[in-house]
Design a protein around this motif. Structure first.
Motif, short mmCIF file in Angstrom:
data_model
loop_
_atom_site.label_atom_id
_atom_site.label_comp_id
_atom_site.label_asym_id
_atom_site.label_seq_id
_atom_site.Cartn_x
_atom_site.Cartn_y
_atom_site.Cartn_z
N TYR A 25 0.84 -1.19 0.00
CA TYR A 25 0.00 0.00 0.00
C TYR A 25 0.87 1.24 0.00
N ASN A 26 0.61 2.16 -0.94
CA ASN A 26 1.30 3.44 -1.01
C ASN A 26 0.33 4.54 -0.56
N SER A 27 0.71 5.32 0.42
CA SER A 27 -0.18 6.35 0.94
C SER A 27 -0.29 7.52 -0.03
N LYS A 28 -1.36 8.29 0.09
CA LYS A 28 -1.44 9.56 -0.62
C LYS A 28 -0.41 10.52 -0.02
N ILE A 29 -0.02 11.52 -0.78
CA ILE A 29 0.90 12.54 -0.29
C ILE A 29 0.30 13.90 -0.60
N THR A 30 0.19 14.74 0.41
CA THR A 30 -0.44 16.05 0.29
C THR A 30 0.61 17.13 0.12
N HIS A 31 0.47 17.92 -0.95
CA HIS A 31 1.36 19.04 -1.23
C HIS A 31 0.60 20.35 -1.10
N ASP A 32 1.17 21.29 -0.36
CA ASP A 32 0.65 22.66 -0.34
C ASP A 32 1.56 23.50 -1.23
N LEU A 33 1.13 23.70 -2.47
CA LEU A 33 1.98 24.32 -3.48
C LEU A 33 1.85 25.83 -3.43
N SER A 34 2.99 26.52 -3.30
CA SER A 34 3.00 27.98 -3.45
C SER A 34 2.79 28.29 -4.92
N SER A 35 1.67 28.93 -5.23
CA SER A 35 1.27 29.07 -6.62
C SER A 35 0.96 30.52 -6.97
N GLN A 94 -4.26 40.37 -14.17
CA GLN A 94 -4.47 40.23 -12.73
C GLN A 94 -3.64 39.05 -12.23
N THR A 95 -2.88 39.25 -11.16
CA THR A 95 -2.03 38.19 -10.60
C THR A 95 -2.37 37.98 -9.14
N ILE A 96 -2.49 36.71 -8.76
CA ILE A 96 -2.83 36.35 -7.39
C ILE A 96 -1.84 35.30 -6.91
N ASP A 97 -1.20 35.53 -5.78
CA ASP A 97 -0.33 34.55 -5.13
C ASP A 97 -1.11 33.84 -4.04
N ASP A 98 -1.03 32.52 -4.02
CA ASP A 98 -1.84 31.76 -3.08
C ASP A 98 -1.16 30.42 -2.82
N THR A 99 -1.79 29.59 -2.00
CA THR A 99 -1.35 28.21 -1.76
C THR A 99 -2.44 27.27 -2.23
N THR A 100 -2.07 26.32 -3.08
CA THR A 100 -3.03 25.36 -3.62
C THR A 100 -2.69 23.97 -3.12
N ARG A 101 -3.65 23.33 -2.49
CA ARG A 101 -3.43 21.97 -1.97
C ARG A 101 -3.71 20.93 -3.05
N VAL A 102 -2.76 20.02 -3.25
CA VAL A 102 -2.89 18.94 -4.23
C VAL A 102 -2.44 17.64 -3.58
N GLU A 103 -3.19 16.58 -3.78
CA GLU A 103 -2.83 15.26 -3.25
C GLU A 103 -2.52 14.31 -4.40
N THR A 104 -1.36 13.68 -4.35
CA THR A 104 -1.11 12.56 -5.26
C THR A 104 -1.75 11.33 -4.64
N PRO A 105 -2.31 10.42 -5.45
CA PRO A 105 -3.25 9.44 -4.93
C PRO A 105 -2.61 8.26 -4.20
N GLN A 106 -3.39 7.68 -3.29
CA GLN A 106 -3.01 6.41 -2.69
C GLN A 106 -3.15 5.31 -3.73
N SER A 107 -2.41 4.22 -3.52
CA SER A 107 -2.47 3.11 -4.48
C SER A 107 -2.11 1.82 -3.78
N ILE A 108 -2.44 0.70 -4.44
CA ILE A 108 -2.10 -0.64 -3.94
C ILE A 108 -1.54 -1.44 -5.10
#
Length: 374
Positions: free
Chosen positions: A194-204, A219-233
Motif C-alpha cells: 500500500y502506497n499512501s497519498k501525499i499532500t502538497h501545499d503548493l506555493s502558486s 491580474q495576478t494572485i499569489d496563493d497556496t493550492t493543496r494537491v494530493e497525489t493518490p493512494q495506491s495498492i
C-alpha cells in the motif's frame, strides 16, 4: 547474483511499462528489495505517445509530448533477515500541449490586449523511497518505508481569460507498508504493498486577463493550492510453472479521485476544478518468461486498464489502454543488462468540453542495468 529469468520478467513490468497515455508513470514498483545480497540498479525508460483528437471540427494536434522516465535504486542486506532499499523514481507526470487553433487555445480577451498562448500543462513528480524488509518464518516478510516526494506544475488555459497557473516545487512525505510471501524452490512470490497519498501545499501564482468595465490588464494572485497525489495498492505475483518457465503478473489500483487541483481564481472564473477525476483505475498485467540459456532470458507481457466511459479532462484526454511488451536480459558476471519495447493502444476519450480523441497509441522502450556488489 542468481542467473535467473526474473530480471527479464521485471523488465516487462518495469522499464517498459511506463504508461504513456496517463499520469501514472513508474508504477511505484519495489521489486529490487527481493534481489539477493547487495545490488545497484539503473533504469531509463522512454515513451513516445501519439494522442490527438478534435473539437468543433478543429484538430488538436499531437497533444502528448515524448518523455523519459529514469529510475535509480540501491539494495543492501544488513542481515539474513533484514534488507534495506533506496529507490528514486518519477511516479507521476504530465506534458500536454495543444495546437494554437484549438478552441481552448483561444483567449476571448485578446481584443482587449489579452495574451496569446496554447492550452498546455506540465507536472513533474519525483520521489525517493527508503524501505525495509524483515523476513519472518514460513517464507513471509513485512515491508515498510517512508517516501519523500517533490511536485511542481504549470497549466495554461487561454480560453479562461488567458489563465495561467504556476506552482513552485514542494516536498512532502508519505509512507508504504506491505507483506510478501516467497517459496524459492518454485520461484514463487506474492507481494502486496500500500502506497499512501501525499499532500502538497503548493506555493502558486495565478494570472489572468481582465476586461472593461474593469481597467484591462493582467491580474495576478499569489496563493497556496493543496494537491494530493493518490493512494495506491500494488499486488505482484510470480511462480515457476515448468522448467525454466515463469508466469508473472500484477494488479495496480490507483485512487485518482483523491487528486484534485482547484486554484481559487480558476474556480472563480470557470466555476469548476482545474483538474479532477471521476474514477479510480485498476491496471492488470500478465506475462511469461523463459530462460533460454545461463546467460539469456526473455519475457512477454500484456497489460490492460478498462475504459470507464466517463468524460475526462482536456489535460489528460485518454481513457484506459491495452499494451504488449517484450524484453530480454543478458547476464555477464555480476551484471544483468535488460532491454525491451512496448506498444500501447490508448483508449478513446471524450473530454468535458466535447473534444473527441480516438485512434491513439504509444511506443515505449526501456533499458535496465542491475549490478551485484557481492
Amino acid at each position: 547474483m542468481k542467473k535467473t529469468l526474473l530480471q527479464a520478467c521485471a523488465l516487462c513490468v518495469g522499464a517498459t511499462s511506463i504508461q504513456a497515455g496517463g499520469l501514472d508513470r513508474s508504477g511505484q514498483g519495489i521489486n529490487i528489495i527481493f534481489e539477493e545480497g547487495s545490488v545497484v540498479q539503473l533504469r531509463l525508460g522512454y515513451a513516445s505517445p501519439d494522442v490527438s483528437g478534435e473539437q468543433n471540427g478543429v484538430e488538436s494536434g499531437d497533444v502528448s509530448n515524448a518523455f523519459f522516465s529514469p529510475g535509480l535504486a540501491y539494495k543492501r542486506s544488513f542481515t539474513d533477515k533484514l534488507d534495506f532499499a533506496l529507490i528514486y523514481d518519477e511516479p507521476f507526470g504530465a506534458d500536454i500541449g495543444y495546437s494554437a487553433d484549438y478552441p481552448l487555445s483561444q483567449n476571448p480577451t485578446a481584443a482587449f490586449g489579452g495574451r496569446s498562448g496554447i492550452l498546455r500543462a506540465s507536472a513533474d513528480v519525483d520521489s525517493l523511497t527508503a524501505l525495509l524488509r524483515y523476513k519472518l518464518d514460513g517464507g513471509f516478510s513485512a515491508i515498510g518505508g517512508i517516501r519523500a516526494q517533490r511536485a511542481s506544475a504549470k497549466v495554461v488555459v487561454p480560453a479562461a481569460a488567458g489563465y495561467e497557473f504556476d506552482a513552485d516545487a514542494d516536498t512532502d512525505f508519505g509512507y508504504l507498508v506491505g507483506v510478501a510471501w516467497e517459496k524459492p524452490e518454485i520461484a514463487a512470490r506474492v507481494s502486496l504493498v500500500y502506497n499512501s497519498k501525499i499532500t502538497h501545499d503548493l506555493s502558486s501564482t495565478e494570472s489572468f486577463n481582465v476586461v472593461p468595465p474593469v481597467p484591462a490588464g493582467l491580474q495576478t494572485i499569489d496563493d497556496t493550492t493543496r494537491v494530493e497525489t493518490p493512494q495506491s495498492i500494488n499486488l505482484d505475483f510470480q511462480t515457476g510453472v515448468a522448467p525454466k518457465t515463469l508466469v508473472f503478473g500484477s494488479i495496480r489500483w490507483v485512487d485518482w479521485p483523491q487528486t484534485v487541483v482547484a486554484p481559487a481564481a480558476y474556480v472563480g472564473i470557470v466555476g469548476d476544478n482545474l483538474v479532477d477525476f471521476d474514477d479510480d483505475t485498476f491496471t492488470y498485467t500478465l506475462g511469461m518468461g523463459y530462460q533460454f540459456s545461463e546467460a539469456f532470458s526473455g519475457a512477454i507481457s500484456t497489460s490492460y486498464e478498462k475504459s470507464n466511459g466517463t468524460e475526462v479532462s482536456n489535460l489528460g484526454p485518454t481513457d484506459g489502454f491495452w499494451s504488449i511488451g517484450v524484453g530480454g536480459t543478458y547476464t555477464v558476471e555480476n551484471a544483468q543488462i535488460s532491454g525491451g519495447v512496448r506498444y500501447t493502444d490508448i483508449g478513446d476519450a471524450t473530454t468535458t468540453t466535447g473534444g473527441e480523441f480516438s485512434g491513439n497509441s504509444a511506443w515505449s522502450v526501456g533499458l535496465q542495468l542491475t549490478y551485484s556488489l557481492n
